[in-house]
Design a protein around this motif. Structure first.
Motif, PDB file in Angstrom:
ATOM      1  N   GLY A 371       0.841  -1.201   0.000  1.00  0.00           N
ATOM      2  CA  GLY A 371       0.000   0.000   0.000  1.00  0.00           C
ATOM      3  C   GLY A 371       0.876   1.250   0.000  1.00  0.00           C
ATOM      4  N   GLY A 372       0.474   2.268  -0.764  1.00  0.00           N
ATOM      5  CA  GLY A 372       1.322   3.456  -0.914  1.00  0.00           C
ATOM      6  C   GLY A 372       2.110   3.378  -2.213  1.00  0.00           C
ATOM      7  N   GLY A 373       2.156   2.171  -2.821  1.00  0.00           N
ATOM      8  CA  GLY A 373       2.772   2.039  -4.146  1.00  0.00           C
ATOM      9  C   GLY A 373       4.224   1.613  -4.133  1.00  0.00           C
ATOM     10  N   ARG A 374       4.722   1.071  -2.998  1.00  0.00           N
ATOM     11  CA  ARG A 374       6.130   0.646  -2.955  1.00  0.00           C
ATOM     12  C   ARG A 374       6.311  -0.678  -3.685  1.00  0.00           C
ATOM     13  NH1 ARG A 374       9.262  -1.819   2.180  1.00  0.00           N
ATOM     14  NH2 ARG A 374       8.493  -3.718   1.202  1.00  0.00           N
ATOM     15  N   ILE A 375       7.252  -0.684  -4.623  1.00  0.00           N
ATOM     16  CA  ILE A 375       7.553  -1.883  -5.416  1.00  0.00           C
ATOM     17  C   ILE A 375       8.938  -2.398  -5.050  1.00  0.00           C
ATOM     18  CG2 ILE A 375       8.306  -2.505  -7.760  1.00  0.00           C
ATOM     19  CD1 ILE A 375       6.001  -0.980  -8.873  1.00  0.00           C
ATOM     20  N   ASN A 376       9.057  -3.711  -4.807  1.00  0.00           N
ATOM     21  CA  ASN A 376      10.383  -4.291  -4.655  1.00  0.00           C
ATOM     22  C   ASN A 376      10.935  -4.536  -6.061  1.00  0.00           C
ATOM     23  OD1 ASN A 376      12.691  -5.712  -4.124  1.00  0.00           O
ATOM     24  ND2 ASN A 376      11.627  -7.589  -3.471  1.00  0.00           N
ATOM     25  N   VAL A 377      11.878  -3.691  -6.481  1.00  0.00           N
ATOM     26  CA  VAL A 377      12.396  -3.768  -7.851  1.00  0.00           C
ATOM     27  C   VAL A 377      13.032  -5.136  -8.115  1.00  0.00           C
ATOM     28  CG1 VAL A 377      14.004  -2.719  -9.499  1.00  0.00           C
ATOM     29  CG2 VAL A 377      12.744  -1.275  -7.915  1.00  0.00           C
ATOM     30  N   ALA A 378      13.613  -5.738  -7.065  1.00  0.00           N
ATOM     31  CA  ALA A 378      14.258  -7.042  -7.254  1.00  0.00           C
ATOM     32  C   ALA A 378      13.258  -8.134  -7.611  1.00  0.00           C
ATOM     33  CB  ALA A 378      15.030  -7.432  -5.991  1.00  0.00           C
ATOM     34  N   GLY A 379      11.970  -7.859  -7.398  1.00  0.00           N
ATOM     35  CA  GLY A 379      10.947  -8.848  -7.759  1.00  0.00           C
ATOM     36  C   GLY A 379      10.615  -8.829  -9.244  1.00  0.00           C
TER      37      GLY A 379
END
Ligand code: LMR
Length: 399
Positions: A371-379
């Protein structure tokens, strides 16, 4: 007693992984929890860690208790990483380090200690901050307040308003700062901004508490010390919570550290005896395994070199993925300028996706984002990149 207790909500980060695991969609993507993944989506054990573990297993002779604050050699290794071996804080013995079960326990032990050291303190956290920060300090009975940090309009740092608030914080309060790779925004202070923050801390007398969970994931092991060194230059007292989950890949071994810096060796020892009480009543003494691995890797020059190369490879993989993601969003016709994603540091990208878009992606596309739009780039992997971009295009068009 238990019949009347209401269920607690799932954890906003770890709960996502539970939902993702239950999701039968073969296209599902987990961009939630901050765990490094390679391009196959795996989180491998680092080769340096494997080698250290094998050697430790052979050499092990006891499973007796650790000291309350862990092994002294571990503390030396941690201080060397945080400050650099030649730092005055180390030669003056003004720092004491406790081995804690992960960075979370370092924060909690630090919070319990601070509740005693400054009972009426408020801890100031960045807006936004890691979803667990307020919970950890709240559990220790310390109220939290926000200081401005991220500016959604510029997708950068709101440094003017941040400084204005830091100037108002009274002595005795605590300011939690992300040493590098700000979680969740990926937006960091530059070296000059760190010096300004350090000068405010020194002038106002509030206590800096650095969360150092991503050392080596920003610009490099040494470069990521900018914040610590700026504070060390002018603030006699501060606290650092380290985590070795990400940079050693030791997530499940729960290995971190709390480092307390005081004005003198005597003050550090005296204050640290209270940290040890906080540990003793929480978990008594730390689990040995992860700390032994870290110590072994850092004190064996071949293993240390191997680890540094692996850490560099992880950092560079994420940086390359950022660039690929920005290019793929453009080539899949996703409207907007996403170049900021390539400028952010560390594991996370603050994507700018709204909560409605995050919900659509989870419910309709099985793409799990905090929530808030945080993306784990490593995913993001070569296999899910296209699905991700077309799904984001749909989310932006429909919400
Ligand atoms: C994260 O922010 O995803 C990581 O720090 C893992 C956690 O414990 O939340």
């Amino acid at each position: 007693m238990f019949d009347s207790i209401l269920p607690a909500p799932p954890d906003s980060i770890l709960g996502l992984t539970d939902s993702w695991k239950r999701d039968p969609n073969p296209l599902k993507v987990n961009l939630g929890v901050g765990v490094y993944k390679d391009d196959s989506g795996n989180t491998p054990i680092l080769a340096a860690v494997k080698a250290a573990e094998a050697a430790l297993l052979l050499a092990a002779t006891t499973k007796s208790y650790m000291p309350i604050s862990g092994a002294p050699e571990y503390g030396c290794c941690v201080q060397d990483l945080i400050f650099g071996g030649a730092h005055e804080i180390i030669s003056s013995a003004r720092a004491r380090t406790a081995h804690t079960p992960g960075g979370t326990a370092a924060l909690r032990v630090g919070a319990d200690f601070l509740k005693k050291a400054s009972p009426n303190a408020t801890v100031w956290v960045s807006a936004p901050t890691w979803a667990n920060h307020k919970g950890v300090f709240g559990a220790a009975g310390i109220p939290t307040a926000d200081y401005p940090y991220y500016d959604a309009a510029t997708r950068g740092l709101d440094f003017t308003r941040m400084q204005e608030t830091l100037e108002q914080i009274p002595a005795g309060d605590i300011v939690l700062l992300h040493a590098c790779c700000h979680n969740p925004s990926g937006v960091d202070l530059d070296a000059g901004q760190w010096q300004s923050v350090a000068a405010i801390a020194a002038r106002r007398g509030w206590l800096p508490f650095l969360d150092f969970a991503y050392q080596g994931y920003g610009d490099g092991l040494e470069q990521d010390r900018n914040g610590v060194l700026a504070l060390a230059a002018v603030c006699p007292e501060f606290i650092v919570a380290s985590s070795f989950s990400k940079n050693f890949g030791l997530y499940q071994d729960r290995v971190g550290a709390l480092t307390l810096v005081a004005g003198s060796a005597a003050a550090a020892n005296s204050a640290f005896s209270n940290v040890e009480i906080a540990i003793r009543v929480n978990y008594s003494n730390p689990p040995a395994h992860g700390g032994l691995i870290v110590t072994r890797v850092l004190t064996d020059s071949a293993l240390r070199g191997q680890w540094l190369a692996e850490l560099t490879a992880m950092r560079e993989h994420i940086a390359a993925t950022r660039v690929q993601f920005v290019a793929a969003l453009a080539s899949h016709g996703v409207p907007g300028d996403f170049s900021f994603i390539a400028r952010q540091k560390g594991m996370f990208s603050f994507s700018g996706l709204s909560d409605a878009q995050v919900k659509f992606l989870r419910e309709a596309r099985s793409i799990y984002i905090v929530g808030g739009g945080r993306i784990n780039v490593a995913g993001i992997t070569s296999r899910n990149l296209e699905y991700l971009c077309t799904s984001i295009r749909e989310a932006l068009a429909s919400h």
